[in-house]
Each structure stands twice: as C-alpha cells, then as structure tokens.
Design a protein around this motif. Sequence first.
Motif: not given
Lengths: 626, 416
Positions: A435-440
């Motif tokens: 989840v953090a990857l696309p958000m970042g």
Amino acid sequence: MSDGSRGRDGSDGSDESDGTDNRRDRPVRLRDGNRTTRLGDRIERRALTGLAAATVAVLALVFYYPVGTVLVESVVVDGAVTLGVFADLLRDPFYFGELARLFAGESPLAVVRGLLGADRRLGIVGFTAYQAALSTIASVALGLPAAYLLARFEFPGRRTLRSLTIVPFVLPSIMVAVGYVATFGRNGTLNAVLGAVGLGPVDLMFTLEAIVIAHAFYNAPLVARVTTAAWESVDAGAVETARSLGASPARAFLHVVAPQVYPAVLMGAALTFVFTFGTFPIVLALGGFELATVEVFVYRLARDLNYAEAAALAVVELVISLSVLGAYLRYEARHTVTSRGVRPLPRRPLLPSAPTAREVLPRLGLGVYGVVAALVFLAPLASMVLASVTGGDGGLTLEHYRFLLERQRTGAAFQVRPWPAVRNSLVFAAASALVALPMGVVVAVITTREYRGRKLVDAVAMAPFAVSGILVGLGLLRGLVFGVEVAGWRIAVAGSAAIVAAHAVAGYPFVVRTVAPGLESLDRSLIESARALGASRARVLRDVELPLVWPGVVAGAAFAVAISMGEFTATVVLATGADAYTMPIAIERFIGRRLGPATAMGVVLLVVTGVSFVVIERLGGEYDGI
Amino acid sequence: MIDETTEADGSTGRHTRRRFIALGGAAGVAGLAGCSAERTGDDGSGGSGDSDGNETNGDGSDGDAEDAGEDGESETPTLTVATYGAFIDAPSVSPGEWLKGEFESRVDATLEWATPDNEVNHYVERAASGAPIDADLYVGLTTEDLVRIDEELDDDLFSAAGDVDGADAVRDGLRFDPFERAVPFDTGYVSLVYDGTETEAPETFEGLLAEEHRGDLIAQNPGGSSTGRAFLLHTISRFGDGGVAADGDEEAVEGDDGDPDYDYLDYWAELQDNDVRVLGSWDDAYTSWSEGEAPIVVSYSTDQVFADMEGADLQEHRIRFLNDQAYATPEGMAVFADADEPDLAREFMSFMLEPEVQGEIAQRNVAFPATDTAELPEDYAELAQEPADPVTFTYDQLQGSLDAWITAWERQYRGN
C-alpha cells in the motif's frame, strides 16, 4: 533540470482527464494493443488520478482526520476557540527557557543576553532540540563510514551486512535498554574490555551520552543506507572524466562524488533529527528524568487526560519537525542529482593491494570504525540475545524460549501467542509495503511537478514522521476504533485492514523521499517521447520512470516494511479486541515482573526481521538500494 | 491492468515489478474496506467495530463469536471483563486464565477478557466520545484512576457496587472509593528492594540522604509509572506537600515528620543532590538495578516471590520498608454504568472475593488479598512481605491535588 521541461510535465495532468484520443489512435504503441480493450485503456488513463485520490483518502482516514481530532483540543477548550493554551505554553520558561521571555514580551536583546549567559535555560523544548542535534551528528558520524564501506568495498557478506543494517530500526526500546545497560553499564561489556586493557571504568549510563549513542544505534543505519544508495548511483564515467582532465583523486571526490552524496546525507540527517526530536521511552530508560524530552510530557499529560496541553505541546513538536524537514526539502529541490549512474564505481577489495599509504590508511580507518561499530551496534544486540538465555540466578537457560513454546502450545485463545504475532507481523509488513509503495510514488509524482506551494504539500505529506506517536494512537482510537455516528449508524474501523493502512501511512513518506529525488532528476525528454508515442501518464510512470528510479522504490519499500515490523502505537490501538497483534505487542505483553520471556520474544523479532531483509534484498536484485 | 503478460520488453523482473505496484493499489482498496457499521443504541454486547476482513484471524474478534465455537445466540450469557494486559498475558503475574476457567465452571456464563492498551483510559475515551462501552466491568482500578475519571467525565462511568456478597470481608484500610463503586480485590505495597550483598538499605527516608547511599537508589517517573507515583506519594505522606496543591481553602497535607517547613519537594531536592536516578518505567528501573547500576530500587514488596521462582539468591533481593511503612496500591473492580450484564458482573465480583479465589488471585498476581478471609498457604508471608504500617492517600486527598503534586515535582526535578 530546466524549469521549462518540468513545466510541460505539469500540464500533463490535464491531458489525462480530458482524454487524448488522437494520440491513442496512433499506430505506434508502447505495447501490443491487441489484448487491450478501450475500457482498460480508459482505466489506465485515469489510474494516476485514481491512485492520487485513493492516497488522499487513506491519508485523510487513518491520519489527518484522527490526528486532527486530538490536535484540535489545543485550540478548542470546553467548546470555545482559544489560543490561551499556546500563549501559556510559549511563555513558560519550563518549556521554552530563555525564549519564553521573548514570547512574554521581553526585549530580544535581554533574551539574547540571557541565552549567552552562563546560567541560561534551554527549557524542555530547547533541550529536546539540543539532544536531537547531537544525536544527528553522532548518527551521521557513525553512518558515513558504514556507507563508505558498503558502497566502495567488496568483501564476502557485504550484501547480507547491508541487509542487516535495517535491524536496529525495528527494535523496541525495552530491548535496546536491556542491551545498552548490559553493554555500557557499570558492569557492562565496555568496562570489562577497558578493564582488561588496564583502563579505568567509565560511567556512561544515565548521561546525555548514553541517550545520544542509543539514538545513533537507531539512526546511523538510516544515514548509512540512504548514503550508500546515493554513492552507488555515482557514475564511474563522470569520475573517470574528471580524472582524465587532470583532477587528483581528492579533487574528483570533492567535485564529482561528494555533491551527489550530500543530499542523501542531509536527508538522513534531517530524518534523524525529526525521529530523535520525538524520542520517548529510551530517554527515560537510559538517561533519567533529568534528561526528559518534550514527548515525555506529552505522554504524561495524555495519560492524565490533560489533552489541551498535550496537544499544544505536540503541535509545537510538529512545527519544529516540519520546519527542519521543510528546510531539507528546499535544499533537495535545489540540489537534485541530475544524472544517475549507469555504471557504478568499481568496488575495491577490503585487503590493500599494495602497502602504500593511499591503500592502507582508508582501510586502517575502517578498521578503527569497525571496533567502534562493534561496540555500538553489535555488543548491545549480543547482550539482548544473552539476556534472553540468562535466568534469574544468572546461569544460562532456555527457560524463556520454553515459555514461548509453551504459550504457543497451551495459551488460551485470549492470550497473545508467539506464532500469530510473527505471522501477523509478516503479513502486515508485506501488505503495508504494497500500500505504501503506490502512495509514496503518487505523492512523489505530485510533489516533483512544478507549481506554487509544492514544497508545502511535500512537507505536509511528511507529517506522519513528525506527529507525536502518542497522539496518533489516541487519534486512531477516537477517529477509527470508536467510529463516527452517521444517521443512526456508528461506522468504525479497526482490525487487520486498518492496521495495514496505518502502517502504510507511517511508512510511505520513506517511499516519497527515496523516489522523489530520482524522479526529479529524470531526463524529461524520455517522458515526452513516450507521451508523444501515445502512452498515458500512468503508463509512462510505470514503464519509463519507475524502472529508472527502481533502486529508490525498493529502498522505500524496505523502510516501509521495517516501519511496519517495528510499529507499536497504532497497532496496539487498532488490534483492540481482534486477534491482530504483532511481535512488538507480544514483547510488551510478555513483560511481567520478569523480563526474560519478553527478551526471548525480542530475539524472535530480531531474527525474523533480519531473515526477512536478507530475503527481500536478495529478491530485489543488485540494485537493492538503500 | 495487471494481466498483461506480454510486455514489449517483458523481462520477468519488470513484470514482477508491475504486479507489485498494481497489487499495492488493490491492497489499498482493501484497506479502505476494513470498516464496520453498527446500529447505535443497539445493545449487542460487542460494539467495538472490529471487522477486518483479513485472512489471518483464526478466532474472530467480536464478542459473542469467540469462545470454543460457541454460538452467540445460545442461552449462555457473556460477561466481558476489561482489565490491564499483564492480568492475562504476563508470564509472571496473570490470574486471568485461571479466573476464567474457574468462573465458567461455576456459573453458566462465558467470560471474555478485554485488554485495551490504554487500560481504563480507553473507556474514559469511549464515554467522552459517546461511543458505547463494550464491557461489563473493569478489573484493576486504582484510587488515582477514579479521581482522574471523575474529574474528566460528567456522567458516571461506573455504577455503585450495591449488594456484593462477600464485600464485608474486605479489609477496612483498603476501601478507597468513597462512592462505593470500586470494590478492592487485591493490593500491593511499593517499597524498596535492595541487593543485600552490595549495601544495607537505610531504615528511614532520611537515611537515603546519607553519603554512604549516594547514587544508590533508582526510582521511576511518577508521571508514567505506578511504582514511581506510589513512591512520590509516599514521600508526600511522610514530609507533607508544603501547600503545593492548595488553592486557598484547601488544607495542605501535613507530613508525618512533624516539620511544617520541610516538604516533599525539599526532600526530593536533597535526594536529587544525593544522585537518585529517576528512570521511566518499572522495567527500565528494574533492568538497571538487576545489572548492578545501583543497589536499591523502588519496586514491590513481593519481589522475593519472583526471585524465589527463578532460583535467585534471596540475599540479593531484600525488602526494606522505610519507617516501617510502604505505600499500599489497592486494586479494585467496578461495574460499568452501561453494562449489559450488571447482575452477572456483580456475581463475578462476589466470586472474586471468595476466600479460595482471593488466595489464588494473590498468588497468581503476586499480590495480597483484599479480604481477611482469604485462603493462603502458610508460607506465603515468608516471601511476600507486608509492612507494619501501610500508608495510602484517600480519594478525597488525591482529588484536586495529585496533578499539582506531580507537576510541581516535575518542574523542580527537571527544572535545571
């Protein structure tokens, strides 16, 4: 990077929404379009916008709204809006030392005289910043040699060592305290070593030094990882060119290598400052109340339900931390590394090839560093392991591990058991990284476009690093676990999914920081060409930009995983009533009036994290980055 | 978006990468889906919106569904007992498991434990936010908890205990709630623990100021640790508060030392001069003490019970009651005003006070029974020591003062 090309990139945002059919219908495609439907195409065109909206939604739901419900208490007291809490706080010398007199209306000159005086008072806030600055210096001093070693030398186990540098990041303070007392205490390893070579004992415990060293334990690895990645990205060609033009090795380093490494060092330093500014349990464990920091008081005030003052203090923390991050971001924007290495500098063997000063001296320095690092990093870790196999009578025992096995076998359903904790930790870590990857990435894309106030957006996006963890926990409790009443229904969020979201929010700023510099430095003509050939903005990002900044992406993912593995505050709040506890929670729950079982669980955390990172970075390929 | 396997230059590495990213998006959506909705005013016993559609949870989390696959719709009522984590989880002090088994074998009911990390503050927060209280009673209340709760909330969080069988047996000195909501079920004493092979602890507070005990004592932060708080309160009881918390009409606390001009802050100033260490939590302090950083630590008077369990040398775990006193920290239980099962909750309270159960709680929680009818092994008192003269502040004394006492201490101790 010229502004003109970035400006054009900025206008791409609108292209997505109004559809660019003429381009799409061109015969030349980046992919073979046979299997792609028009619908798929349309979805893809909106993908970036959709992702951005989802990111904002997640952030709002599990961070800004919950935290807002707490911070607002600093200005709304008994239903009335007031700045009185802040006014009292700012004028209180206990918190602001001599500066409080400034806020209280005294002349700046008198305040400056006070600050220069021998008996100046820093106040809690001033002291907190002071120890954070010292911790930052220590972390950089201990992190840079490690980066030099990892980036420039080749030796057996180099990659494993680099993978393991993330381990300190996830350790709960209780473990670090146990390790540090056993290492630096009166009867600790350090004094045993000093005694063996005939030197007097040193009393490091309960001093500022002890805190600073412990902070370096946590943060030097961070500095080392970001710096190593930047160093490895330096193009060997550039250095060779400089050398062929007559530059000495020192000059080539100073003018070619160093400028590309600085931004990473500063990023590590800025993050270290922010993390150590918000430090809490370790300060009281190793230093004592004489050295209490702001967060100690936030905790006390929140525990005693004095939310107005707790929130006001947290806002002060937030403002200071965000200012430091903001200053770094301004620097980052101006000093982007414009070329990323196509061919990294060749690594040197660890053994000198010739007995010359140039060959021997750096290695000798690394040898000295190795001794220091062994003391600061390895000895505490070894002490933790030793504590887990030491019984109450001082003898060696496996009793604490037997407890873990027994709890696993016979523990009741309502009790915390080791294996579910390990399993949940791994699942949450993997899911939250996803989840953090696309958000970042999305936030990195948004903040590397050219528009007014983008640095403000960037700084606000970093807020999860800068808000008091204690109040984030409280906010999640109020905002999510208790839920909101809407038309006779109480909507509440908790359990595994919420934990994953909260971990992702805590970790995504790392992805932004590791991806954004790369995106900013990309040659815009690549993107323009791809766009001209009919690729959507999302597709360009996926097929062109991300592969080029892949080391940064992996690096951010690694940090996101580490954050998730070590996270406690949010997890413990959201796991309430659910069987969703993680390893750090298990450690806390196993602390009774004997610490042995908790340290055994701590070693489990240590091993699981270590193995995970070796595996992750093996899978990540040589460009595993930070 | 993720099914395109034939990339133009589809190296496997690239492909994995894409999946990775796309899956991330999917997981993000799943994250958003982790919520629950519940009719407000509904009196389902669960109430905390747990949810989580995620895989991992073997035994779901919600109230009724939890135990042994029993169906929530069966006739068996469920009693939800909230308490602190160590009461059920800590390997050394957790009567929770035994209590559940014993209670369920006697009463036709299912007992469920709830252990929110914020402990009773969790329920204060719930009440303040208007969220339903999803438990029937709380086990582990202290006097300070009650003071704080009553200051924070306008409405009652707990209801009066009323008729609880066996409550008469509770020792008089332990009844700490003037409004008779909380019924004590055990007590501990905070005292000094010292390594007799290193030093002989002083017999009085004043003795700690002696040069020979310079740097010998480790205490805990009164703002964050209950042992630290108890020790601070003990010094206030001994030396008086010097009127720190007085706001005009309130009387100052006079110390037992009989000197009106010397208060706890004076004592602490001298203690600080003598190099006392105030660390964070009990385990910070105990870790440092165990490693030999200092020979005396503020801890519980039951320390030898644990030392004995581990086969440690009892000479290294000796107890000292300063001035023959120790600060008593009685723990109480009270029924939530919103309890779904108030009668069952009171039945549980009676159960907790039965002589046999009292003895078990004391041994398993390594504390002392609250009743004088408890059945304890003959030799229990050999290792678990009680002071001749227990001291503790009453609810009325703490109310309106506690916060000021701690703040004044913090400002003096940290004020340099």
